[in-house]
Write a protein that holds these residues in place. Structure first.
Motif, PDB file in Angstrom:
ATOM      1  N   LEU A  48     -26.212  45.834  25.884  1.00  0.00           N
ATOM      2  CA  LEU A  48     -25.460  45.376  27.051  1.00  0.00           C
ATOM      3  C   LEU A  48     -25.916  46.202  28.262  1.00  0.00           C
ATOM      4  O   LEU A  48     -26.528  45.702  29.187  1.00  0.00           O
ATOM      5  CB  LEU A  48     -23.947  45.532  26.823  1.00  0.00           C
ATOM      6  CG  LEU A  48     -23.035  44.921  27.883  1.00  0.00           C
ATOM      7  CD1 LEU A  48     -21.667  44.581  27.303  1.00  0.00           C
ATOM      8  CD2 LEU A  48     -22.817  45.848  29.067  1.00  0.00           C
ATOM      9  N   ARG A  49     -25.664  47.516  28.200  1.00  0.00           N
ATOM     10  CA  ARG A  49     -25.930  48.383  29.337  1.00  0.00           C
ATOM     11  C   ARG A  49     -27.415  48.504  29.676  1.00  0.00           C
ATOM     12  O   ARG A  49     -27.806  48.372  30.837  1.00  0.00           O
ATOM     13  CB  ARG A  49     -25.401  49.812  29.079  1.00  0.00           C
ATOM     14  CG  ARG A  49     -23.941  49.987  29.315  1.00  0.00           C
ATOM     15  CD  ARG A  49     -23.357  50.937  28.300  1.00  0.00           C
ATOM     16  NE  ARG A  49     -23.389  50.314  27.007  1.00  0.00           N
ATOM     17  CZ  ARG A  49     -22.420  49.497  26.557  1.00  0.00           C
ATOM     18  NH1 ARG A  49     -21.353  49.291  27.258  1.00  0.00           N
ATOM     19  NH2 ARG A  49     -22.516  48.891  25.390  1.00  0.00           N
ATOM     20  N   HIS A 147     -33.547  58.235  23.237  1.00  0.00           N
ATOM     21  CA  HIS A 147     -32.998  57.303  24.233  1.00  0.00           C
ATOM     22  C   HIS A 147     -33.015  58.033  25.576  1.00  0.00           C
ATOM     23  O   HIS A 147     -31.982  58.479  26.078  1.00  0.00           O
ATOM     24  CB  HIS A 147     -31.579  56.892  23.823  1.00  0.00           C
ATOM     25  CG  HIS A 147     -31.039  55.707  24.558  1.00  0.00           C
ATOM     26  ND1 HIS A 147     -31.705  55.074  25.596  1.00  0.00           N
ATOM     27  CD2 HIS A 147     -29.871  55.017  24.413  1.00  0.00           C
ATOM     28  CE1 HIS A 147     -30.973  54.061  26.032  1.00  0.00           C
ATOM     29  NE2 HIS A 147     -29.857  54.005  25.327  1.00  0.00           N
TER      30      HIS A 147
HETATM   31  N1   CP Z   1     -25.751  53.008  25.980  1.00  0.00           N
HETATM   32  C1   CP Z   1     -26.539  51.959  25.727  1.00  0.00           C
HETATM   33  O1   CP Z   1     -27.754  52.066  25.633  1.00  0.00           O
HETATM   34  O2   CP Z   1     -25.887  50.758  25.645  1.00  0.00           O
HETATM   35  P1   CP Z   1     -26.518  49.388  25.140  1.00  0.00           P
HETATM   36  O3   CP Z   1     -26.885  49.577  23.698  1.00  0.00           O
HETATM   37  O4   CP Z   1     -25.442  48.360  25.345  1.00  0.00           O
HETATM   38  O5   CP Z   1     -27.751  49.090  25.940  1.00  0.00           O
END
Ligand code: CP
Ligand code: AN0
Length: 315
Positions: A48-49, A147
């Motif tokens: 999502l983000r 990440h």
């Molecule tokens: N925090 C993060 O990366 O969120 P998503 O997995 O929704 O991209």
């Protein structure tokens, strides 16, 4: 900057943080730089983000964006050299990466850990193949073991909220029903090790991160002891590194609740999201004014924008 796959790709962290802060103040200042530039975003996993904040960052810079759920919408990719492709895989990464490099000026890739083959995950097999065959900068949107956009965002958020020059930051393991990668925890540790903070890691015995990540950072196995005097509590689940990819049993007492937060120095609560409420962390902690998870998600845009701006400026 040639690529953004780890904090090691950042030449000057102070400079990158300043750029992110500048992007937040005046998001549209550099729109001319992205004109006629294309960002490709490839997702092997849900998001999502990362997906939307990176798109927004690119739009703020005037870039065009193409996004693909490559695991569902693309051909199944072959990664091995010399493979006889008479089974499931339909396209070799050699062709795919070269073709994508013609369409895009920068490529973002999300490819989580398999949690089955630790060697291949920690060699970053898929990401390295893309880097090998692409001719444009690669940006990690969460790889098998890191990440970095999340780590950068977390550092930016702590910088904005710290109440004194060297806050105590605690990375705490938290429960989760399914095995999750170590990537977010690995990156959080790596970025905090470069920051002016006192970093402490707490997790149940058996959930040690790889020593090459932990290095000299203290590990406290008693969660309540670790929380004493903390200014920031960063919760994340990760599965075991050795043996690889296990969830553990009977660890629900590691959930973050208000009683544990009361042990801290009125600490802020942080989580990268998505979060399972009342499993990882109690509602009351997330719904309190000291929770920063929404502010972190907002900063994802400016962290991504700073990285994209560096690529555009260095182009
Ligand atoms: N925090 C993060 O990366 O969120 P998503 O997995 O929704 O991209
Ligand atoms: C993923 C993880 O832990 O790596 C993504 C976090 C940003 N989380 C889940 O799959 C729940």
């Amino acid at each position: 900057m040639k690529q953004f796959t780890s904090i090691k790709d950042v030449d000057n962290l102070t400079d990158l943080l300043a750029i992110a802060k500048k992007c937040k103040e005046t998001p549209y200042q550099y729109q001319h730089l992205g004109k006629n530039k294309t960002l490709g975003l490839l997702f092997f996993n849900a998001s999502l983000r990362t997906r939307l904040s990176t798109q927004k960052a690119a739009f703020n810079l005037g870039m065009q964006v193409m996004t693909m759920n490559i695991d569902k919408e693309g051909w199944q990719l072959e990664l091995e050299e010399g493979a006889i492709m008479n089974q499931q895989s339909q396209e070799h990464i050699k062709e795919a990466a070269q073709v994508l490099s013609q369409y895009c000026d920068c490529i973002g890739i999300r490819a989580f850990a398999s949690l089955e083959d630790r060697t291949k995950d920690y060699e970053e097999h898929l990401l390295q193949k893309f880097i090998q065959y692409s001719s444009v900068p690669i940006i990690s949107l969460e790889s098998a073991t890191r990440h970095p956009l999340q780590g950068f965002t977390d550092l930016l958020t702590i910088e904005e909220h710290k109440k004194h020059s060297r806050p105590k930051v605690v990375l705490t393991w938290a429960p989760h029903p399914k095995p999750l990668p170590q990537a977010v925890a690995n990156s959080f540790v790596a970025w905090m090790q470069q920051a002016e903070v006192e970093l402490v890691i707490t997790h149940p015995k058996g959930f040690e991160l790889t020593p090459s990540v932990t290095q000299q950072t203290p590990v406290v196995y008693d969660q309540e002891e670790a929380f004493q005097e903390a200014d920031f509590i960063y919760a994340k689940n990760w599965s075991t590194y050795a043996p690889y990819g296990q969830v553990g049993v009977d660890l629900s007492h590691w959930m973050i609740d208000t009683a544990k937060m009361a042990l801290t120095n009125q600490a802020y609560f942080m989580h990268c999201l998505p979060v399972r409420r009342n499993v990882v962390v109690e509602d009351a902690v997330l719904d309190a004014p000291t929770a920063l998870h929404i502010a972190q998600a907002n900063n994802r845009t400016y962290a991504a924008q700073a990285v994209l701006l560096k690529f555009l400026q260095d182009d």
